[in-house]
Design a protein around this motif. Structure first.
Motif, PDB file in Angstrom:
ATOM      1  N   LYS A 148       0.851  -1.190   0.000  1.00  0.00           N
ATOM      2  CA  LYS A 148       0.000   0.000   0.000  1.00  0.00           C
ATOM      3  C   LYS A 148       0.884   1.235   0.000  1.00  0.00           C
ATOM      4  O   LYS A 148       1.941   1.259   0.627  1.00  0.00           O
ATOM      5  CB  LYS A 148      -0.928   0.020   1.218  1.00  0.00           C
ATOM      6  N   SER A 149       0.432   2.255  -0.701  1.00  0.00           N
ATOM      7  CA  SER A 149       1.178   3.512  -0.797  1.00  0.00           C
ATOM      8  C   SER A 149       0.307   4.666  -0.340  1.00  0.00           C
ATOM      9  O   SER A 149      -0.918   4.589  -0.360  1.00  0.00           O
ATOM     10  CB  SER A 149       1.656   3.747  -2.238  1.00  0.00           C
ATOM     11  N   GLU A 150       0.981   5.746   0.077  1.00  0.00           N
ATOM     12  CA  GLU A 150       0.277   6.932   0.560  1.00  0.00           C
ATOM     13  C   GLU A 150       1.041   8.161   0.111  1.00  0.00           C
ATOM     14  O   GLU A 150       2.278   8.199   0.144  1.00  0.00           O
ATOM     15  CB  GLU A 150       0.177   6.895   2.087  1.00  0.00           C
ATOM     16  N   ALA A 151       0.320   9.177  -0.307  1.00  0.00           N
ATOM     17  CA  ALA A 151       0.947  10.412  -0.781  1.00  0.00           C
ATOM     18  C   ALA A 151       1.540  11.185   0.397  1.00  0.00           C
ATOM     19  O   ALA A 151       0.967  11.240   1.480  1.00  0.00           O
ATOM     20  CB  ALA A 151      -0.072  11.271  -1.516  1.00  0.00           C
ATOM     21  N   VAL A 152       2.690  11.794   0.145  1.00  0.00           N
ATOM     22  CA  VAL A 152       3.354  12.603   1.171  1.00  0.00           C
ATOM     23  C   VAL A 152       2.656  13.950   1.254  1.00  0.00           C
ATOM     24  O   VAL A 152       2.410  14.610   0.236  1.00  0.00           O
ATOM     25  CB  VAL A 152       4.843  12.777   0.832  1.00  0.00           C
ATOM     26  N   GLU A 153       2.330  14.372   2.464  1.00  0.00           N
ATOM     27  CA  GLU A 153       1.629  15.635   2.684  1.00  0.00           C
ATOM     28  C   GLU A 153       2.352  16.454   3.746  1.00  0.00           C
ATOM     29  O   GLU A 153       3.166  15.936   4.515  1.00  0.00           O
ATOM     30  CB  GLU A 153       0.186  15.381   3.138  1.00  0.00           C
ATOM     31  N   ARG A 154       2.017  17.729   3.766  1.00  0.00           N
ATOM     32  CA  ARG A 154       2.480  18.596   4.853  1.00  0.00           C
ATOM     33  C   ARG A 154       1.455  18.540   5.978  1.00  0.00           C
ATOM     34  O   ARG A 154       0.268  18.680   5.748  1.00  0.00           O
ATOM     35  CB  ARG A 154       2.647  20.038   4.363  1.00  0.00           C
ATOM     36  N   PRO A 380       3.232  23.527   9.359  1.00  0.00           N
ATOM     37  CA  PRO A 380       3.210  22.141   8.856  1.00  0.00           C
ATOM     38  C   PRO A 380       4.520  21.792   8.156  1.00  0.00           C
ATOM     39  O   PRO A 380       5.175  22.642   7.561  1.00  0.00           O
ATOM     40  CB  PRO A 380       2.024  22.128   7.892  1.00  0.00           C
ATOM     41  N   VAL A 381       4.895  20.520   8.222  1.00  0.00           N
ATOM     42  CA  VAL A 381       6.135  20.042   7.627  1.00  0.00           C
ATOM     43  C   VAL A 381       5.833  18.801   6.789  1.00  0.00           C
ATOM     44  O   VAL A 381       4.786  18.171   6.931  1.00  0.00           O
ATOM     45  CB  VAL A 381       7.186  19.708   8.710  1.00  0.00           C
ATOM     46  N   VAL A 382       6.770  18.434   5.912  1.00  0.00           N
ATOM     47  CA  VAL A 382       6.641  17.205   5.140  1.00  0.00           C
ATOM     48  C   VAL A 382       6.783  16.027   6.095  1.00  0.00           C
ATOM     49  O   VAL A 382       7.789  15.911   6.808  1.00  0.00           O
ATOM     50  CB  VAL A 382       7.704  17.139   4.029  1.00  0.00           C
ATOM     51  N   ALA A 383       5.782  15.167   6.131  1.00  0.00           N
ATOM     52  CA  ALA A 383       5.776  14.060   7.081  1.00  0.00           C
ATOM     53  C   ALA A 383       5.235  12.809   6.411  1.00  0.00           C
ATOM     54  O   ALA A 383       4.414  12.881   5.494  1.00  0.00           O
ATOM     55  CB  ALA A 383       4.939  14.403   8.321  1.00  0.00           C
ATOM     56  N   VAL A 384       5.721  11.663   6.905  1.00  0.00           N
ATOM     57  CA  VAL A 384       5.283  10.358   6.386  1.00  0.00           C
ATOM     58  C   VAL A 384       4.868   9.493   7.569  1.00  0.00           C
ATOM     59  O   VAL A 384       5.296   9.722   8.705  1.00  0.00           O
ATOM     60  CB  VAL A 384       6.404   9.664   5.592  1.00  0.00           C
ATOM     61  N   PRO A 385       4.031   8.487   7.344  1.00  0.00           N
ATOM     62  CA  PRO A 385       3.675   7.570   8.438  1.00  0.00           C
ATOM     63  C   PRO A 385       4.908   6.838   8.961  1.00  0.00           C
ATOM     64  O   PRO A 385       5.870   6.575   8.231  1.00  0.00           O
ATOM     65  CB  PRO A 385       2.681   6.597   7.775  1.00  0.00           C
ATOM     66  N   GLU A 386       4.899   6.513  10.237  1.00  0.00           N
ATOM     67  CA  GLU A 386       6.018   5.813  10.851  1.00  0.00           C
ATOM     68  C   GLU A 386       6.278   4.467  10.187  1.00  0.00           C
ATOM     69  O   GLU A 386       7.419   4.018  10.094  1.00  0.00           O
ATOM     70  CB  GLU A 386       5.749   5.611  12.346  1.00  0.00           C
ATOM     71  N   SER A 387       5.216   3.801   9.705  1.00  0.00           N
ATOM     72  CA  SER A 387       5.375   2.481   9.103  1.00  0.00           C
ATOM     73  C   SER A 387       6.112   2.522   7.776  1.00  0.00           C
ATOM     74  O   SER A 387       6.549   1.481   7.279  1.00  0.00           O
ATOM     75  CB  SER A 387       4.005   1.829   8.894  1.00  0.00           C
ATOM     76  N   SER A 388       6.259   3.696   7.173  1.00  0.00           N
ATOM     77  CA  SER A 388       6.913   3.781   5.867  1.00  0.00           C
ATOM     78  C   SER A 388       8.425   3.884   5.963  1.00  0.00           C
ATOM     79  O   SER A 388       9.111   3.760   4.949  1.00  0.00           O
ATOM     80  CB  SER A 388       6.375   4.985   5.096  1.00  0.00           C
ATOM     81  N   VAL A 389       8.959   4.116   7.150  1.00  0.00           N
ATOM     82  CA  VAL A 389      10.397   4.333   7.313  1.00  0.00           C
ATOM     83  C   VAL A 389      11.088   3.009   7.629  1.00  0.00           C
ATOM     84  O   VAL A 389      10.672   2.270   8.527  1.00  0.00           O
ATOM     85  CB  VAL A 389      10.682   5.362   8.424  1.00  0.00           C
ATOM     86  N   LEU A 390      12.139   2.716   6.875  1.00  0.00           N
ATOM     87  CA  LEU A 390      12.999   1.557   7.134  1.00  0.00           C
ATOM     88  C   LEU A 390      14.254   2.081   7.819  1.00  0.00           C
ATOM     89  O   LEU A 390      15.065   2.772   7.202  1.00  0.00           O
ATOM     90  CB  LEU A 390      13.353   0.858   5.822  1.00  0.00           C
ATOM     91  N   ASP A 391      14.385   1.757   9.102  1.00  0.00           N
ATOM     92  CA  ASP A 391      15.470   2.300   9.924  1.00  0.00           C
ATOM     93  C   ASP A 391      16.403   1.179  10.333  1.00  0.00           C
ATOM     94  O   ASP A 391      16.019   0.256  11.055  1.00  0.00           O
ATOM     95  CB  ASP A 391      14.894   2.992  11.166  1.00  0.00           C
ATOM     96  N   THR A 392      17.652   1.244   9.854  1.00  0.00           N
ATOM     97  CA  THR A 392      18.654   0.244  10.229  1.00  0.00           C
ATOM     98  C   THR A 392      19.534   0.711  11.364  1.00  0.00           C
ATOM     99  O   THR A 392      20.438  -0.007  11.788  1.00  0.00           O
ATOM    100  CB  THR A 392      19.543  -0.075   9.014  1.00  0.00           C
ATOM    101  N   GLU A 423       8.659  13.586  10.703  1.00  0.00           N
ATOM    102  CA  GLU A 423       9.051  14.687   9.824  1.00  0.00           C
ATOM    103  C   GLU A 423      10.223  14.248   8.939  1.00  0.00           C
ATOM    104  O   GLU A 423      11.190  13.644   9.422  1.00  0.00           O
ATOM    105  CB  GLU A 423       9.454  15.900  10.657  1.00  0.00           C
ATOM    106  N   VAL A 424      10.142  14.552   7.646  1.00  0.00           N
ATOM    107  CA  VAL A 424      11.219  14.257   6.691  1.00  0.00           C
ATOM    108  C   VAL A 424      11.832  15.590   6.271  1.00  0.00           C
ATOM    109  O   VAL A 424      11.182  16.404   5.609  1.00  0.00           O
ATOM    110  CB  VAL A 424      10.701  13.486   5.468  1.00  0.00           C
ATOM    111  N   ARG A 425      13.079  15.806   6.650  1.00  0.00           N
ATOM    112  CA  ARG A 425      13.736  17.076   6.355  1.00  0.00           C
ATOM    113  C   ARG A 425      14.434  17.074   4.999  1.00  0.00           C
ATOM    114  O   ARG A 425      14.583  18.133   4.383  1.00  0.00           O
ATOM    115  CB  ARG A 425      14.734  17.399   7.468  1.00  0.00           C
ATOM    116  N   GLU A 426      14.901  15.906   4.564  1.00  0.00           N
ATOM    117  CA  GLU A 426      15.555  15.809   3.263  1.00  0.00           C
ATOM    118  C   GLU A 426      15.199  14.472   2.628  1.00  0.00           C
ATOM    119  O   GLU A 426      15.073  13.456   3.319  1.00  0.00           O
ATOM    120  CB  GLU A 426      17.085  15.916   3.400  1.00  0.00           C
TER     121      GLU A 426
END
Length: 474
Positions: A148-154, A380-392, A423-426
């Protein structure tokens, strides 16, 4: 022994799942080739297989999605083999580049082959390999894995800083009644520790020779016939009574009656609770002895310990929600009044003072509370759901949905977290689509692709002809 081997093969086939097909090399019981019904119903079936020949088995009777019964497979003395899984058909409309190992090993083949377990190598088609590191999935695989995909929003990222603490008295709302001259307690009102009192409520009667002398001097001054006596001398005499902390109502009554009282009645200076009562009838009170301590708890402080890492997210005047452990489900609202300028060396926390209204006196001193400080930024800032981030740990990335089944891994720099978003800064822009579910499966596919590519680019071993040529130069 045979049953154990079959169960082991079944377990292995179930574990392989999507990796390939399982071929069972054993003899089953007599079956009707057309209907799949058992000829010998008096024997127990070892397992049940899919009637369409798909690699699916069941330990007991069941039906497939079309309502057909699974076919039983019987003991060793049967002569008919169960049909094997049909090999996966290649897409003839697309060019096959190579075949990769079905178990994900870095092993490729230019032609169809099987691995040591009999599973077919998986074809890799032209177009599935891209130089930008993206991964291409078929529509069927996307549906099966639940991508599933979701659009990035502020959006506003709400970060809640939680901290434990206790309720304390407001230092500005505590009063003590202490004698400023040697005195004797003549009488104490029916007031004890914990009693709620009102401002002006009588507490005790005191006799003091110093107060009696100052009162007599003041009355003599105001009763004098000397012109200007009150203005010149009365002001100093009255100030002496004030310095002895004689209550103002007592001085006013003295001026009205023109009589010096034998004992002075002391009253409560404010509304509140009696925290301490040291006065006892007949006791002698020396200068400085505290006889009563009264606190107004209509306003209290909540002192909480905020972790050092969260200090950058809080500021004075921020709203705070307080939950007392004594009142589940009830919340109290307040604001940050002071952030103490010191960090505890042992706990690495800083103390924060929150002022709370306590009209019903529910919050009591030293009561345990939990504070939640809202640190939401209005921008508001560019943000994504926590489940979309792959953190190693050392690298954070997301999978960008490029459309038509293509997914691109992209490294990002993250900011604040809260409310289920990060929040996604870059690395991302508003409008990009990111994968929010089953992204770890696509990431595994991407890592496998990178491994296969590096394996294919590795220098190959010299051929026999090359070795022969090298031998000629010796």
């Amino acid at each position: 022994m045979n049953s154990l081997r079959i169960l082991s093969i079944l377990a292995l086939g179930a574990g392989l799942g999507l990796g390939g097909y399982l071929v069972i090399e054993r003899t089953a019981g007599p079956l009707d080739a057309l209907t799949g019904t058992a000829v010998a119903a008096d024997r127990a079936a070892l397992y049940y297989r899919d009637p369409s020949g798909a690699p699916a088995w069941s330990a007991g009777p069941k039906r497939d999605s079309e309502g057909r019964d699974y076919l039983p497979v019987y003991e060793e003395n049967s002569t008919v083999e169960p049909p094997k899984a049909k090999p996966q058909r290649a897409d003839v409309s697309r060019k096959i580049l190579y075949y990769r190992n079905p178990m994900g090993l870095p092993d490729t083949s230019p032609a169809p082959k099987k691995d040591s377990m009999g599973m077919d190598y998986i074809p890799v088609y032209e177009g599935d390999e891209t130089d930008d590191g993206s991964v291409r999935l078929s529509p069927g695989k996307i549906q099966r894995t639940g991508v599933k995909s979701e659009a990035v929003e502020r959006r506003t990222v709400r970060v809640a800083v939680k901290a434990p603490g206790t309720i304390q008295l407001d230092e500005r709302r505590v009063s003590v009644i202490a004698m400023r001259a040697e005195s004797f307690v003549q009488k104490v009102a029916d007031v004890t520790t914990g009693t709620r009192v009102k401002s002006g409520q009588p507490l005790m009667e005191i006799y003091s020779s110093a107060i009696a002398s100052a009162a007599a001097e003041y009355l003599a001054t105001i009763n004098s016939k000397i012109v200007g006596g009150v203005e010149m001398y009365g002001r100093g005499s009255r100030q002496r009574l004030t310095n002895l902390d004689v209550p103002e109502p007592v001085i006013a009554a003295m001026e009205k009656s023109k009589v010096a009282p034998v004992t002075v009645q002391w009253s409560a200076p404010r509304d509140g609770i009696v925290l301490e009562r040291a006065a006892v009838e007949g006791m002698r009170a020396n200068p400085g002895d505290v006889l009563f301590r009264i606190a107004d708890i209509s306003m209290v402080w909540a002192l909480v310990d905020v972790a050092e890492r969260d200090l950058g997210n809080i500021a004075v005047a921020q709203p705070v929600t307080i939950r007392a452990r004594s009142f589940p489900g009830r919340t109290f609202s307040g604001t940050i009044a002071v952030i103490y300028p010191q960090v505890n060396r042992e706990t690495r926390t800083a103390r924060v003072r929150i002022e709370l209204a306590n009209p019903d006196s529910a919050l009591l001193p030293d009561m345990y509370i939990d504070a939640e400080i809202g640190t939401a930024d209005s921008a508001p800032v560019v943000a994504v759901p926590e489940s979309s981030v792959l953190d190693t740990g050392s690298r954070q990335s997301v999978l960008v949905d490029k459309g038509e089944g293509r997914y691109e891994p992209r490294q990002v720099k993250l900011g604040r977290r809260g409310g289920g978003y990060i929040e996604v800064r870059e690395g991302l822009f508003e409008g990009d689509a990111v994968v929010t579910s089953a992204n770890f499966l696509i990431d595994a596919e991407s890592n496998l692709k990178a491994a296969l590519k590096s394996f294919g680019e590795a220098p190959s071993a010299p051929s026999d002809s090359t070795k022969a040529g090298m031998g000629d130069h010796k």
